[in-house]
Design a protein around this motif. Structure first.
Motif, short mmCIF file in Angstrom:
data_model
loop_
_atom_site.label_atom_id
_atom_site.label_comp_id
_atom_site.label_asym_id
_atom_site.label_seq_id
_atom_site.Cartn_x
_atom_site.Cartn_y
_atom_site.Cartn_z
N SER A 41 0.74 -1.40 -0.10
CA SER A 41 0.27 -0.45 0.08
C SER A 41 1.07 0.90 -0.10
O SER A 41 1.44 1.37 0.39
CB SER A 41 -0.98 0.19 0.86
N VAL A 42 0.38 2.42 -0.43
CA VAL A 42 0.96 3.49 -0.36
C VAL A 42 0.19 4.90 -0.32
O VAL A 42 -1.10 4.45 -1.29
CB VAL A 42 1.80 4.14 -2.03
N CYS A 43 0.11 5.27 0.21
CA CYS A 43 -0.47 7.01 0.64
C CYS A 43 0.45 8.14 1.03
O CYS A 43 1.20 8.02 0.93
CB CYS A 43 -1.41 6.79 1.71
N ILE A 44 -1.10 8.68 0.42
CA ILE A 44 0.16 9.61 0.53
C ILE A 44 -0.48 11.04 1.09
O ILE A 44 -2.35 11.42 0.78
CB ILE A 44 0.20 10.98 -0.48
N ALA A 45 -0.28 11.36 2.30
CA ALA A 45 -1.20 12.68 3.18
C ALA A 45 -0.73 14.34 3.12
O ALA A 45 1.07 14.39 2.58
CB ALA A 45 -0.82 11.82 4.72
N PHE A 46 -1.91 14.66 3.09
CA PHE A 46 -1.06 16.65 2.71
C PHE A 46 -2.11 17.20 4.31
O PHE A 46 -2.52 16.99 4.89
CB PHE A 46 -2.46 17.06 1.63
N PRO A 47 -0.94 17.52 5.27
CA PRO A 47 -0.46 17.85 6.35
C PRO A 47 -1.66 19.18 6.24
O PRO A 47 -2.43 19.11 7.41
CB PRO A 47 0.43 17.78 6.90
N GLU A 48 -1.53 19.90 5.21
CA GLU A 48 -2.63 21.21 5.50
C GLU A 48 -3.59 21.26 5.70
O GLU A 48 -4.69 21.73 6.23
CB GLU A 48 -1.12 22.21 4.40
N GLN A 49 -4.38 20.07 4.41
CA GLN A 49 -5.73 19.65 3.97
C GLN A 49 -6.16 18.65 5.62
O GLN A 49 -6.83 18.06 4.91
CB GLN A 49 -6.04 19.70 3.15
N GLN A 50 -5.04 18.21 5.83
CA GLN A 50 -5.67 16.99 6.88
C GLN A 50 -6.38 15.35 5.85
O GLN A 50 -6.96 15.29 6.06
CB GLN A 50 -6.29 16.96 7.56
N ILE A 51 -5.67 14.92 4.76
CA ILE A 51 -6.26 14.46 3.35
C ILE A 51 -4.98 13.72 3.10
O ILE A 51 -4.04 13.26 3.22
CB ILE A 51 -6.45 15.42 2.42
#
Length: 172
Positions: free
Chosen positions: A28-38
């Motif tokens: 599994s690979v995920c990308i987290a966007f800290p500013e948007q909490q997504i």
């Protein structure tokens, strides 16, 4: 800040295995966007809370780092067992300046990673141990050649060490 185009992010995630050595060590690979909490993965876009509901096996230390990312380009890993198999959650924080921009979260199958490393070991290297910052062996792989000496290389940011084993050099 604006999020990238949804299709662009989905394409990036689906191509991650091809950026490696072609192995399928990543489950599994995920990308987290800290500013948007997504968090974005191959199944879609999720709030952190929704993502954690179905990704129950993410260790708390990785969750904490996703929730409050460091301002340094850190690498963190935590071993877990899922349905009897050994895996490694790896979190890589990527920054713009000193500000966390994205975090990439990998779920790596340790057995497949070991096979991939063994195929890629250069001639003359008999084995390799990858040790975390606490001296725990995360992955150990061997080519089958006899090892008599070793050398270590340290990663600056993560604190991980890579111990290479090789045959003793013949006297000159």
């Amino acid at each position: 800040d604006q999020l990238p185009d949804a299709l662009e992010v989905k394409n990036i995630i689906s191509e991650f295995p091809y950026y490696s050595d072609g192995s399928t060590a990543y489950d599994s690979v995920c990308i987290a966007f800290p500013e948007q909490q997504i968090i974005v993965n191959r199944w879609g876009w999720f709030s952190y809370e929704d993502f954690y509901r179905f990704a129950e096996d993410i260790p708390q230390s990785i969750r904490d780092s996703i929730d409050a990312p460091s301002s340094l380009g850190t690498v963190q890993a935590e071993p877990v067992r899922i349905q009897g198999a050994s895996y490694l959650w790896i979190l890589q924080t990527m920054n713009t300046g000193m500000k966390p921009r994205i975090q990439i979260v990998f779920l790596v199958n340790i057995a497949r990673l070991r096979q991939s490393i063994e195929r890629a070991l250069p001639g003359g290297v008999a084995a390799i141990d990858i040790l975390d910052a606490n001296d725990n062996i995360v992955v150990s792989a061997a080519s089958g050649a006899a090892a008599q000496e070793s050398a270590e290389v340290s990663a600056l940011i993560s604190g991980w060490r890579y111990r290479l084993y090789y045959p003793k050099a013949p006297p000159r």
